[in-house]
Design an enzyme around this catalytic site. Structure first.
Site, PDB file in Angstrom:
ATOM      1  N   GLU A  27      17.284   1.399   1.446  1.00 24.85           N
ATOM      2  CA  GLU A  27      17.133   2.836   1.219  1.00 24.85           C
ATOM      3  C   GLU A  27      18.447   3.512   0.825  1.00 24.85           C
ATOM      4  O   GLU A  27      18.510   4.723   0.708  1.00 24.85           O
ATOM      5  CB  GLU A  27      16.544   3.505   2.473  1.00 24.85           C
ATOM      6  N   GLY A 103       0.464  -9.051   2.045  1.00 23.88           N
ATOM      7  CA  GLY A 103      -0.428  -8.422   3.007  1.00 23.88           C
ATOM      8  C   GLY A 103       0.193  -8.153   4.367  1.00 23.88           C
ATOM      9  O   GLY A 103      -0.483  -7.656   5.266  1.00 23.88           O
ATOM     10  N   ILE A 104       1.478  -8.460   4.530  1.00 24.03           N
ATOM     11  CA  ILE A 104       2.126  -8.301   5.826  1.00 24.03           C
ATOM     12  C   ILE A 104       2.360  -6.831   6.144  1.00 24.03           C
ATOM     13  O   ILE A 104       2.081  -6.371   7.261  1.00 24.03           O
ATOM     14  CB  ILE A 104       3.433  -9.121   5.886  1.00 24.03           C
ATOM     15  N   ASN A 132      10.825   5.830  -3.924  1.00 18.78           N
ATOM     16  CA  ASN A 132      10.220   4.546  -3.584  1.00 18.78           C
ATOM     17  C   ASN A 132       8.774   4.504  -4.088  1.00 18.78           C
ATOM     18  O   ASN A 132       7.815   4.584  -3.325  1.00 18.78           O
ATOM     19  CB  ASN A 132      10.293   4.326  -2.068  1.00 18.78           C
ATOM     20  N   LYS A 133       8.637   4.373  -5.402  1.00 19.41           N
ATOM     21  CA  LYS A 133       7.327   4.468  -6.060  1.00 19.41           C
ATOM     22  C   LYS A 133       6.363   3.390  -5.589  1.00 19.41           C
ATOM     23  O   LYS A 133       5.184   3.673  -5.371  1.00 19.41           O
ATOM     24  CB  LYS A 133       7.480   4.416  -7.582  1.00 19.41           C
ATOM     25  N   TYR A 139       0.821   3.552  -0.211  1.00 17.58           N
ATOM     26  CA  TYR A 139       0.277   4.484   0.782  1.00 17.58           C
ATOM     27  C   TYR A 139      -0.875   5.295   0.205  1.00 17.58           C
ATOM     28  O   TYR A 139      -1.897   5.499   0.864  1.00 17.58           O
ATOM     29  CB  TYR A 139       1.373   5.407   1.321  1.00 17.58           C
TER      30      TYR A 139
END
Length: 169
Positions: A27, A103-104, A132-133, A139
């Site tokens: 980040e 998938g984690i 953070n595209k 999400y």
């Protein structure tokens, strides 16, 4: 890929601290990390913990070149909305880069959602950086929405000297 999700324990704090640093580097905010392993042990595993955690692990045959089998984590805590009631806040969701897309991260987030629902929560809150595209898209694909865009709320913070000043009567 074979992996498991489980509740974090005090022995995981060394790996959680390592991954917190990795997340902060990703980040571009590594200089902001002030929490260490001891803080995590005290704050997450005392009589009245400030947070809870879950871990993602892979079997030995899938360990990293550095020997890590603990390859992801999520930290969360319970909060309260004066409009909606019980809520769960996901502070961190992190999967080491070489294990992403398997998938984690979805499994970690799903577990936080399950724990929240089991505790009577009706919302899951978290933040994501605007650049953070890939995370934003993930999400949104899970049915989440951008509170800032949809409702106009901004996440605010008061810390350091400003917090000390604010606390004065």
């Amino acid at each position: 890929m074979d992996f498991s999700i489980r509740a974090a324990n005090v022995e995981d704090c060394k790996d959680i601290a390592r991954m917190i640093t990795e997340l902060a580097e990703y980040e571009k905010m590594a200089d902001h990390v002030k929490v260490n392993q001891r803080d995590l042990e005290q704050d997450g595993f005392s009589k009245n913990p400030f947070f809870h955690g879950i871990m993602a692990e892979v079997p030995e045959q899938h360990k990293t070149k550095e020997g890590h089998t603990k390859i992801g984590y999520a930290l969360y805590f319970y909060s309260y909305s004066s409009w909606k009631g019980r809520a769960v806040y996901m502070e961190d969701l992190y999967v080491m880069p070489e294990f992403r897309g398997k998938g984690i991260g979805k499994a970690l987030m799903s577990k936080v959602a399950q724990l929240g629902l089991a505790a009577g929560c009706n919302q899951l809150n978290f933040t994501v950086l605007d650049w953070n595209k890939s995370s934003l898209d993930f999400y949104l694909s899970q049915g989440c929405f951008d509170v800032t865009a949809n409702m106009g709320y901004h996440c605010m913070r008061c810390e350091g000297e400003a917090l000390e000043h604010l606390a004065q009567p």
